[in-house]
Design a protein around this motif. Structure first.
Motif, PDB file in Angstrom:
ATOM      1  N   PRO A 343       0.758  -1.177   0.020  1.00  0.00           N
ATOM      2  CA  PRO A 343      -0.002   0.168   0.003  1.00  0.00           C
ATOM      3  C   PRO A 343       0.907   1.273   0.158  1.00  0.00           C
ATOM      4  CG  PRO A 343       0.047  -1.015   2.083  1.00  0.00           C
ATOM      5  CD  PRO A 343       0.918  -1.883   1.347  1.00  0.00           C
ATOM      6  N   TRP A 344       0.323   2.407  -0.744  1.00  0.00           N
ATOM      7  CA  TRP A 344       1.157   3.636  -0.542  1.00  0.00           C
ATOM      8  C   TRP A 344       0.850   4.257   0.866  1.00  0.00           C
ATOM      9  CZ3 TRP A 344       4.233   4.014  -4.467  1.00  0.00           C
ATOM     10  CH2 TRP A 344       3.688   3.737  -5.532  1.00  0.00           C
ATOM     11  N   ASN A 345      -0.086   3.702   1.529  1.00  0.00           N
ATOM     12  CA  ASN A 345      -0.464   4.421   2.644  1.00  0.00           C
ATOM     13  C   ASN A 345       0.196   3.165   3.934  1.00  0.00           C
ATOM     14  OD1 ASN A 345      -1.096   5.147   5.556  1.00  0.00           O
ATOM     15  ND2 ASN A 345      -3.223   6.172   4.572  1.00  0.00           N
ATOM     16  N   GLN A 346       1.294   3.730   4.377  1.00  0.00           N
ATOM     17  CA  GLN A 346       1.959   2.588   5.289  1.00  0.00           C
ATOM     18  C   GLN A 346       1.395   2.654   6.804  1.00  0.00           C
ATOM     19  OE1 GLN A 346       4.603   0.163   4.338  1.00  0.00           O
ATOM     20  NE2 GLN A 346       3.271   0.759   2.705  1.00  0.00           N
ATOM     21  N   ALA A 347       0.749   3.519   7.097  1.00  0.00           N
ATOM     22  CA  ALA A 347       0.116   3.591   8.394  1.00  0.00           C
ATOM     23  C   ALA A 347      -0.376   2.328   9.001  1.00  0.00           C
ATOM     24  CB  ALA A 347      -0.847   4.735   8.572  1.00  0.00           C
ATOM     25  N   LYS A 348      -1.375   1.805   7.973  1.00  0.00           N
ATOM     26  CA  LYS A 348      -2.041   0.561   8.333  1.00  0.00           C
ATOM     27  C   LYS A 348      -1.119  -0.746   8.679  1.00  0.00           C
ATOM     28  CE  LYS A 348      -6.013   1.499   5.920  1.00  0.00           C
ATOM     29  NZ  LYS A 348      -7.070   1.478   5.024  1.00  0.00           N
ATOM     30  N   THR A 349       0.179  -0.533   8.065  1.00  0.00           N
ATOM     31  CA  THR A 349       0.841  -1.811   8.040  1.00  0.00           C
ATOM     32  C   THR A 349       1.983  -1.573   9.187  1.00  0.00           C
ATOM     33  OG1 THR A 349       2.842  -0.839   6.750  1.00  0.00           O
ATOM     34  CG2 THR A 349       1.040  -1.922   5.443  1.00  0.00           C
ATOM     35  N   GLY A 350       2.001  -0.346   9.791  1.00  0.00           N
ATOM     36  CA  GLY A 350       3.028  -0.213  10.849  1.00  0.00           C
ATOM     37  C   GLY A 350       4.482  -0.164  10.463  1.00  0.00           C
ATOM     38  N   ARG A 351       4.788   0.038   9.116  1.00  0.00           N
ATOM     39  CA  ARG A 351       6.028  -0.078   8.505  1.00  0.00           C
ATOM     40  C   ARG A 351       6.528   1.366   8.377  1.00  0.00           C
ATOM     41  NH1 ARG A 351       5.117  -4.341   3.776  1.00  0.00           N
ATOM     42  NH2 ARG A 351       4.518  -6.256   5.300  1.00  0.00           N
ATOM     43  N   LYS A 352       7.821   1.687   8.527  1.00  0.00           N
ATOM     44  CA  LYS A 352       8.264   3.304   8.448  1.00  0.00           C
ATOM     45  C   LYS A 352       9.443   3.074   7.409  1.00  0.00           C
ATOM     46  CE  LYS A 352       6.933   4.650  13.324  1.00  0.00           C
ATOM     47  NZ  LYS A 352       7.577   5.266  14.276  1.00  0.00           N
ATOM     48  N   LEU A 353       9.627   4.371   6.731  1.00  0.00           N
ATOM     49  CA  LEU A 353      10.691   4.313   5.594  1.00  0.00           C
ATOM     50  C   LEU A 353      12.180   4.575   6.633  1.00  0.00           C
ATOM     51  CD1 LEU A 353      11.107   4.672   2.563  1.00  0.00           C
ATOM     52  CD2 LEU A 353      11.215   7.181   3.112  1.00  0.00           C
ATOM     53  N   VAL A 354      12.944   3.581   6.029  1.00  0.00           N
ATOM     54  CA  VAL A 354      14.236   3.420   6.382  1.00  0.00           C
ATOM     55  C   VAL A 354      15.454   4.287   5.411  1.00  0.00           C
ATOM     56  CG1 VAL A 354      16.294   2.051   7.003  1.00  0.00           C
ATOM     57  CG2 VAL A 354      14.094   1.495   7.639  1.00  0.00           C
ATOM     58  N   TYR A 355      15.129   4.158   4.074  1.00  0.00           N
ATOM     59  CA  TYR A 355      15.707   4.538   3.056  1.00  0.00           C
ATOM     60  C   TYR A 355      15.179   4.401   1.579  1.00  0.00           C
ATOM     61  CZ  TYR A 355      19.929   4.627  -0.199  1.00  0.00           C
ATOM     62  OH  TYR A 355      20.819   4.780  -1.366  1.00  0.00           O
ATOM     63  N   ALA A 356      15.531   5.416   0.776  1.00  0.00           N
ATOM     64  CA  ALA A 356      15.038   5.142  -0.600  1.00  0.00           C
ATOM     65  C   ALA A 356      15.884   5.783  -1.491  1.00  0.00           C
ATOM     66  CB  ALA A 356      13.741   6.219  -0.683  1.00  0.00           C
ATOM     67  N   GLU A 357      15.768   5.217  -2.837  1.00  0.00           N
ATOM     68  CA  GLU A 357      16.872   5.521  -3.881  1.00  0.00           C
ATOM     69  C   GLU A 357      16.219   5.424  -5.317  1.00  0.00           C
ATOM     70  OE1 GLU A 357      21.244   3.672  -5.343  1.00  0.00           O
ATOM     71  OE2 GLU A 357      20.403   3.207  -3.539  1.00  0.00           O
ATOM     72  N   ASN A 358      16.587   6.214  -6.202  1.00  0.00           N
ATOM     73  CA  ASN A 358      16.201   6.147  -7.625  1.00  0.00           C
ATOM     74  C   ASN A 358      17.402   5.487  -8.378  1.00  0.00           C
ATOM     75  OD1 ASN A 358      13.854   7.812  -7.292  1.00  0.00           O
ATOM     76  ND2 ASN A 358      15.315   9.677  -7.218  1.00  0.00           N
ATOM     77  N   THR A 359      16.972   4.821  -9.319  1.00  0.00           N
ATOM     78  CA  THR A 359      17.875   3.920 -10.011  1.00  0.00           C
ATOM     79  C   THR A 359      17.875   4.047 -11.735  1.00  0.00           C
ATOM     80  OG1 THR A 359      16.807   1.875 -10.168  1.00  0.00           O
ATOM     81  CG2 THR A 359      17.957   2.129  -8.235  1.00  0.00           C
ATOM     82  N   ARG A 360      18.586   3.606 -12.458  1.00  0.00           N
ATOM     83  CA  ARG A 360      18.555   3.541 -13.829  1.00  0.00           C
ATOM     84  C   ARG A 360      17.753   2.088 -14.645  1.00  0.00           C
ATOM     85  NH1 ARG A 360      21.676   7.633 -16.176  1.00  0.00           N
ATOM     86  NH2 ARG A 360      20.859   7.119 -17.927  1.00  0.00           N
ATOM     87  N   ALA A 361      17.377   1.013 -13.314  1.00  0.00           N
ATOM     88  CA  ALA A 361      16.696   0.090 -13.841  1.00  0.00           C
ATOM     89  C   ALA A 361      15.598   0.221 -14.561  1.00  0.00           C
ATOM     90  CB  ALA A 361      16.332  -0.711 -12.436  1.00  0.00           C
ATOM     91  N   VAL A 362      15.232  -0.440 -15.454  1.00  0.00           N
ATOM     92  CA  VAL A 362      14.049  -0.335 -16.545  1.00  0.00           C
ATOM     93  C   VAL A 362      13.533  -1.882 -16.586  1.00  0.00           C
ATOM     94  CG1 VAL A 362      14.853   1.514 -17.793  1.00  0.00           C
ATOM     95  CG2 VAL A 362      15.603  -0.675 -18.449  1.00  0.00           C
ATOM     96  N   GLU A 363      12.196  -1.793 -16.961  1.00  0.00           N
ATOM     97  CA  GLU A 363      11.630  -3.023 -17.298  1.00  0.00           C
ATOM     98  C   GLU A 363      10.305  -2.519 -18.125  1.00  0.00           C
ATOM     99  OE1 GLU A 363       9.893  -4.961 -13.943  1.00  0.00           O
ATOM    100  OE2 GLU A 363      11.656  -5.218 -12.676  1.00  0.00           O
ATOM    101  N   SER A 364       9.921  -3.475 -18.899  1.00  0.00           N
ATOM    102  CA  SER A 364       8.695  -3.431 -19.926  1.00  0.00           C
ATOM    103  C   SER A 364       7.827  -2.208 -19.121  1.00  0.00           C
ATOM    104  CB  SER A 364       7.997  -4.548 -20.393  1.00  0.00           C
ATOM    105  OG  SER A 364       7.117  -4.260 -21.227  1.00  0.00           O
TER     106      SER A 364
END
Length: 521
Positions: A343-364
């Motif tokens: 889910p985009w809304n993480q409040a229900k999961t009880g999870r918190k953001l630790v780290y985020a990163e943009n990459t050059r990975a691509v897929e179809s």
């Protein structure tokens, strides 16, 4: 018939007589043809560092040894109507103090006896010593923020003390040394960012004044704490070795996230430059309330026309598509049927953001670069979210639970996602690991060859040539100071190999926190 025949004979005789007279009219003389050689057609130079030495060879068909027979002119042009004669000798020795940019240099040789000219045209590309290379931000021995650069023009030169000698006050808590890239000069800036303050520098001299702060670029009606009004994240990043931040040149947009978690978005052309109004870190369900953003801007590196950010208070990802306005971010919807990876809304999961990163990975279907986030719950279980932060309907691609085999993953100081493989590198102190999160094929690797010095930075190259899968690793000890090394992650899908690259180790550096690429002035 006879009359016609005699007439033709008469005309032929008259024509022959005329031609015989012409033979005696013209006198033919050899001319002194001039040919210039020994000069390149294009020359790259560095302002203040280089002197242009040109010693052309002149071949003359009638050279009589008279050195006073010729005159010379070296004419420099920086535009269709701007010319300057910089030399009148046969050879040129010209210190380069020109502003960065392209120039035309015209060499003219005149034979004063005959009026014959010889000509040669040369293109000069003038850059600064700081126009191309790795920008380095870190700490010096006293714990102050310090900037350095590995200038990579004709050769590699290590420039030190760039921040401490810039004319700015001493700063602490370094974040990054960042060139915004692009093709339109008024929109380009070079930033030194720390958590105590940030400044933009003169791009040629790398000097600055305390007046060159982000607050100078803001025209806001909202009350903003000036003490925290300085950048820690700027987007988009340079994504090509030539210094461009889009495949076509300069991006129309710029987004800046400050220490306080405020986000400022700018449409450069509409705003008339690098200027900003009120912060946009607000959500459509409470459009007048500023929300603190986590220190990450998530977007496709190849083409940023929108971006996502993380609302710390409500523990949710938000999407911003109205670049050029001050509209609030969109609140993304979730289904409750379990069909979505996360889910985009993480409040229900009880999870918190630790780290985020943009990459050059691509897929179809996801051609411009995939983003990743690391989350954790109250039980210290970690997860990887994979998504495409593009447009009004960003796509969730996958979610992966970090296996217990990933030694010390929860204690990691730094993370780095490969653009070419399902691999996360992470470090704890002086220990380096790689975790392959490919479902059903999870494996973990440790690399003791990195040595005993604590690791201070992990970063994949997503700016110069991401296809090489280059990983930069910085280490530090008090005796030998900072070391930066470049490795290639092998392509064998059955194992994660880390291959050191020749001539890609640099020593005696600051305690490195971050590196970024600069490809133009």
């Amino acid at each position: 018939m006879k009359i016609h025949h005699y007439t033709l004979i008469l005309i032929s005789l008259l024509f022959a007589a005329s031609c015989s007279k012409d033979i005696g009219v013209y006198e033919y003389h050899d001319i002194n043809e001039l040919k210039i050689s020994g000069v390149a057609s294009t020359i790259n130079l560095r302002r203040t560092l280089d002197t242009l030495h040109l010693n052309p060879t002149i071949d003359a068909t009638l050279d009589d040894g008279d050195i006073n027979r010729y005159s010379y002119a070296w004419v420099l042009s920086s535009g269709p109507k701007i010319f300057d004669t910089i030399g009148r000798e046969k050879n040129l020795h010209y210190p380069i103090l020109l502003n960065p940019g392209p120039y035309n240099l015209y060499y003219r040789v005149l034979d004063k006896k005959t009026g014959i000219k010889g000509m040669s045209n040369i293109t000069l590309n003038v850059s600064t010593a700081f126009s191309r290379g790795l920008l380095i931000m870190g700490e010096d021995e006293e714990g102050y923020a310090e900037a350095e650069m590995l200038s990579m023009l004709n050769d590699t030169i290590h420039f030190k003390h760039l921040l401490s000698e810039s004319g700015l006050p001493r700063l602490r808590e370094p974040v990054n040394f960042f060139h915004t890239g692009g093709t339109y000069d008024p929109y380009i800036k070079l930033w030194v960012n720390t958590k105590t303050q940030s400044y933009y520098l003169d791009r040629v001299t790398l000097k600055s004044t305390p007046a060159n702060t982000f607050s100078r670029l803001i025209y806001a009606s909202e009350s903003i704490d000036q003490a925290t009004l300085h950048p820690v994240v700027i987007a988009p990043q340079v994504m090509q070795a030539n210094g461009y931040n889009t495949s076509s040149g300069g991006s129309s947009y710029r987004v800046i996230l400050t220490k306080a978690g405020d986000i400022f978005a700018c449409y450069l052309a509409i705003n008339g430059g690098d200027f900003y109004t009120n912060p946009v870190n607000k959500a459509s369900d409470a459009p007048s309330v500023r929300l603190v953003a986590a220190p990450y801007l998530l977007y496709p590196i190849n083409n940023m026309s929108s971006f996502m950010w993380y609302d710390i208070k409500n523990q949710r990802f938000l999407n911003y598509t109205s670049l050029g306005s001050t509209n609030p971010a969109a609140v993304l919807t979730d289904k409750d049927d379990g069909t979505e990876p996360f889910p985009w809304n993480q409040a229900k999961t009880g999870r918190k953001l630790v780290y985020a990163e943009n990459t050059r990975a691509v897929e179809s279907g996801y051609a411009n670069g995939i983003s990743f986030a690391i989350m954790k719950n109250a039980a210290n279980v970690h997860y990887v979210y994979k998504f495409y932060a593009n447009g009004s309907a960003p796509a969730r691609i996958g979610a992966y639970t970090i296996s217990s085999i990933a030694t010390n993953f929860d204690k990691a100081d730094f993370y780095a996602f490969s653009s070419n493989r399902t691999v996360i590198f992470y470090s704890v102190g002086n220990r380096l690991y790689a975790y392959d999160y490919n479902p059903g094929k999870e494996r973990v690797y440790e690399f003791p060859s990195i040595g005993n010095d604590p690791i201070t930075m992990l970063k994949f190259d997503t700016q110069i040539n991401y296809a090489t899968n280059s990983l930069y690793i910085a280490t530090y000890n008090s005796s030998t100071k900072g070391t930066l090394r470049r490795f290639i992650v092998g392509s064998n899908p059955n194992v994660v190999e880390l291959l050191p690259q020749e001539n890609s180790t640099w020593t005696n550096m600051v305690k490195i926190k971050d590196i970024n690429w600069r490809g133009l002035n």
